[in-house]
Enzyme design. Sequence first.
Site, PDB file in Angstrom:
ATOM      1  CG  ASP A   1      -1.854  -1.221   1.217  1.00  0.00           C
ATOM      2  OD1 ASP A   1      -2.181  -1.712   0.123  1.00  0.00           O
ATOM      3  OD2 ASP A   1      -2.201  -1.688   2.317  1.00  0.00           O
TER       4      ASP A   1
ATOM      5  CE  LYS B   1       2.304  -2.378  -4.333  1.00  0.00           C
ATOM      6  NZ  LYS B   1       2.063  -2.003  -2.938  1.00  0.00           N
TER       7      LYS B   1
ATOM      8  N   GLY C   1      -4.565  -4.304  -3.801  1.00  0.00           N
ATOM      9  CA  GLY C   1      -5.560  -3.276  -4.081  1.00  0.00           C
ATOM     10  C   GLY C   1      -4.800  -2.016  -4.432  1.00  0.00           C
ATOM     11  CG  HIS C   2      -2.069  -1.923  -6.946  1.00  0.00           C
ATOM     12  ND1 HIS C   2      -1.124  -2.415  -7.808  1.00  0.00           N
ATOM     13  CD2 HIS C   2      -1.816  -2.532  -5.758  1.00  0.00           C
ATOM     14  CE1 HIS C   2      -0.339  -3.278  -7.167  1.00  0.00           C
ATOM     15  NE2 HIS C   2      -0.756  -3.367  -5.932  1.00  0.00           N
TER      16      HIS C   2
ATOM     17  CD  GLN D   1       0.744  -8.947  -2.645  1.00  0.00           C
ATOM     18  OE1 GLN D   1       1.388  -9.607  -3.440  1.00  0.00           O
ATOM     19  NE2 GLN D   1      -0.489  -8.581  -2.897  1.00  0.00           N
TER      20      GLN D   1
HETATM   21  P1  GDP Z   1      -0.827   0.369  -3.521  1.00  0.00           P
HETATM   22  O1  GDP Z   1      -1.402  -0.933  -3.063  1.00  0.00           O
HETATM   23  O2  GDP Z   1       0.646   0.439  -3.283  1.00  0.00           O
HETATM   24  O3  GDP Z   1      -1.186   0.715  -4.941  1.00  0.00           O
HETATM   25  O4  GDP Z   1      -1.466   1.491  -2.584  1.00  0.00           O
HETATM   26  P2  GDP Z   1      -3.020   1.596  -2.145  1.00  0.00           P
HETATM   27  O5  GDP Z   1      -3.820   2.090  -3.286  1.00  0.00           O
HETATM   28  O6  GDP Z   1      -3.474   0.358  -1.477  1.00  0.00           O
HETATM   29  O7  GDP Z   1      -2.914   2.682  -0.978  1.00  0.00           O
HETATM   30  C1  GDP Z   1      -2.411   3.940  -1.207  1.00  0.00           C
HETATM   31  C2  GDP Z   1      -3.483   4.985  -0.817  1.00  0.00           C
HETATM   32  O8  GDP Z   1      -2.908   6.239  -0.700  1.00  0.00           O
HETATM   33  C3  GDP Z   1      -4.565   5.113  -1.867  1.00  0.00           C
HETATM   34  O9  GDP Z   1      -5.773   5.471  -1.239  1.00  0.00           O
HETATM   35  C4  GDP Z   1      -4.051   6.260  -2.735  1.00  0.00           C
HETATM   36  O10 GDP Z   1      -5.098   6.963  -3.389  1.00  0.00           O
HETATM   37  C5  GDP Z   1      -3.409   7.128  -1.698  1.00  0.00           C
HETATM   38  N1  GDP Z   1      -2.232   7.896  -2.142  1.00  0.00           N
HETATM   39  C6  GDP Z   1      -1.264   7.571  -3.031  1.00  0.00           C
HETATM   40  N2  GDP Z   1      -0.300   8.523  -3.060  1.00  0.00           N
HETATM   41  C7  GDP Z   1      -0.679   9.456  -2.162  1.00  0.00           C
HETATM   42  C8  GDP Z   1      -0.079  10.684  -1.700  1.00  0.00           C
HETATM   43  O11 GDP Z   1       0.997  11.089  -2.114  1.00  0.00           O
HETATM   44  N3  GDP Z   1      -0.769  11.366  -0.732  1.00  0.00           N
HETATM   45  C9  GDP Z   1      -1.946  10.943  -0.228  1.00  0.00           C
HETATM   46  N4  GDP Z   1      -2.545  11.672   0.709  1.00  0.00           N
HETATM   47  N5  GDP Z   1      -2.533   9.805  -0.632  1.00  0.00           N
HETATM   48  C10 GDP Z   1      -1.897   9.064  -1.573  1.00  0.00           C
HETATM   49  P1  IMO Z   2      -0.935  -4.205  -2.256  1.00  0.00           P
HETATM   50  O1  IMO Z   2      -0.493  -4.719  -3.605  1.00  0.00           O
HETATM   51  C1  IMO Z   2      -0.994  -4.665   2.065  1.00  0.00           C
HETATM   52  C2  IMO Z   2      -1.106  -8.761   3.642  1.00  0.00           C
HETATM   53  C3  IMO Z   2      -2.369  -9.208   4.333  1.00  0.00           C
HETATM   54  C4  IMO Z   2      -1.799 -10.207   5.307  1.00  0.00           C
HETATM   55  C5  IMO Z   2      -0.668 -10.861   4.509  1.00  0.00           C
HETATM   56  C6  IMO Z   2      -1.056 -12.157   3.835  1.00  0.00           C
HETATM   57  O2  IMO Z   2      -2.225  -3.477  -2.294  1.00  0.00           O
HETATM   58  O3  IMO Z   2       0.170  -3.415  -1.610  1.00  0.00           O
HETATM   59  P2  IMO Z   2      -2.580 -12.873   1.781  1.00  0.00           P
HETATM   60  O4  IMO Z   2      -3.961 -12.459   1.384  1.00  0.00           O
HETATM   61  O5  IMO Z   2      -1.544 -12.575   0.765  1.00  0.00           O
HETATM   62  O6  IMO Z   2      -2.526 -14.288   2.263  1.00  0.00           O
HETATM   63  O7  IMO Z   2      -2.235 -11.977   3.089  1.00  0.00           O
HETATM   64  O8  IMO Z   2      -0.290  -9.916   3.535  1.00  0.00           O
HETATM   65  N1  IMO Z   2      -1.298  -8.244   2.265  1.00  0.00           N
HETATM   66  C7  IMO Z   2      -1.231  -6.946   1.934  1.00  0.00           C
HETATM   67  N2  IMO Z   2      -1.044  -5.854   2.715  1.00  0.00           N
HETATM   68  N3  IMO Z   2      -1.088  -4.547   0.717  1.00  0.00           N
HETATM   69  C8  IMO Z   2      -1.246  -5.618  -0.066  1.00  0.00           C
HETATM   70  O9  IMO Z   2      -1.206  -5.545  -1.405  1.00  0.00           O
HETATM   71  C9  IMO Z   2      -1.359  -6.899   0.536  1.00  0.00           C
HETATM   72  N4  IMO Z   2      -1.537  -8.153   0.073  1.00  0.00           N
HETATM   73  C10 IMO Z   2      -1.485  -8.964   1.136  1.00  0.00           C
HETATM   74  O10 IMO Z   2      -3.009  -8.145   4.968  1.00  0.00           O
HETATM   75  O11 IMO Z   2      -1.229  -9.548   6.394  1.00  0.00           O
HETATM   76 MG    MG Z   3      -2.946  -1.634  -1.778  1.00  0.00          MG
END
Ligand code: GDP
Ligand code: IMO
Ligand code: MG
Length: 423
Positions: free
Chosen positions: A14, A17, A41-42, A224
């Site tokens: 998270d 990416k 979840g991106h 991840q």
């Molecule tokens: P990913 O899994 O690495 O793609 O990241 P996620 O989407 O799960 O979580 C990142 C969260 O932070 C999302 O809600 C994005 O919209 C938000 N986000 C990304 N970059 C920024 C930033 O620079 N500032 C803020 N406030 N939010 C951001």
């Molecule tokens: P993105 O791509 C954050 C965590 C789960 C759990 C562990 C194992 O959005 O960054 P799994 O479902 O793979 O068996 O879970 O890994 N986890 C993540 N945490 N971002 C993710 O993906 C994750 N994918 C799995 O919360 O602790």
């Molecule tokens: Mg994510």
Amino acid sequence: MHKIDVILGLQWGDEGKGKIVDYLATGYDMVARFQGGPNAGHTLKFGGNKYVLHTVPSGIFRENLNNLIGNGVVLDPVTFQRELRNLEQSGVDFSRRLFVSRKAHLILPTHRWLDAASEAHKGKAKIGSTLKGIGPTYMDKTGRNGLRIGDVESPNFREQYEALKTKHLELLKIYAPIDFDLETAEQDWFESLATLRKLPLVDSEYFVNDALSNGKKILAEGAQGSMLDIDFGTYPFVTSSNTVTAGVCTGLGVAPQKIGRVIGITKAYCTRVGSGPFPTELDNETGELLRKEGMEFGATTGRPRRCGWIDIPQLRYTMLINGVTEICMTKIDVLNIFEEIAAATHYQYGGKTTIQLPFDLCQTDVKPLFKNYKGWNSSLDDIRNFENLPSEARAYLDELEQMLGVPIKMISTGPEREKLIVR
Ligand code: GDP
Ligand code: IMO
Ligand code: MG
């Protein structure tokens, strides 16, 4: 020949990416996922809308760009179909731009069932899995029992499916019974295969290497984070794939010398969702404030994310494993409200002060040593270049860069596509 560039998370996932891949994608001909599955979840934000991708690569919103789901990915056709329908509703034409590797493994309904039963069985020791069936599917892959995307083209696919399902039903007997509507899940699963069959299924190792030989530019999108890597993460509180750069080689079929830039992403602080060690976690008001300001709730499960300060020993470790050539720091705007911010510069354990991580973060009582920095206490909303950042923010970034030893080339100041400082 171009090399394949990589973007991956340096923390526990998270890191942002999705946003950065979407931003950079215009400079590439293809974006490819190489591991993980719908546990990811991106999030992408542009044009006033928010999109969350799970299996589909984050280049899908950019025109004239191919997107590939590589062999290292595990795919649930049901969640995949749901994602594609959402894209259709948003007017995205993916039909000739989204490719799936025949060697990617299929998540069966009974994999999800096993995931849930296993987690319930672990009780307090649960991993905190996203319950998408990731662990059981990779277990079948390495156990040499799995079903692959290419198998859906085989005339005896149904028999293969039934054989694996039967095995899973036997395995489920070792766990306490939990509710699972297999009949409905199976029906949805078989129906969703029709969507999958309409997409171009490819022998992706040729697809990728041919593209590189033809001078195409490819960006590999990690899922991840490195601390969730099956080998190098906080085992056993990890996911079941190699989330590090090496995963690009095995998950796409490219040789190591074809890896180019490795862009490591880190938040300006740190989060983790699910169980497991987190040395700099703030189980207090400050942690609560980070969660609130950063809107730190899981993009896949909606769970609150645990929050803490940025952790330099942890980042140096994952940069080492990944061969990071540049850093992208996201969510720096979340720190706007803090009078004072901090970074862990060292760990203390076993009577020593070190920047090295112990064998087992779960079993070792690690005390992070923090250094405090003055906050900037102002909005970064309209700032598009480094020089215009408040001096406190520049000082913080300069010092982090020094401790990390690699340039911070991108700084993200908000969730939206355009909120990015590129140096
Ligand atoms: P990913 O899994 O690495 O793609 O990241 P996620 O989407 O799960 O979580 C990142 C969260 O932070 C999302 O809600 C994005 O919209 C938000 N986000 C990304 N970059 C920024 C930033 O620079 N500032 C803020 N406030 N939010 C951001
Ligand atoms: P993105 O791509 C954050 C965590 C789960 C759990 C562990 C194992 O959005 O960054 P799994 O479902 O793979 O068996 O879970 O890994 N986890 C993540 N945490 N971002 C993710 O993906 C994750 N994918 C799995 O919360 O602790
Ligand atoms: Mg994510």
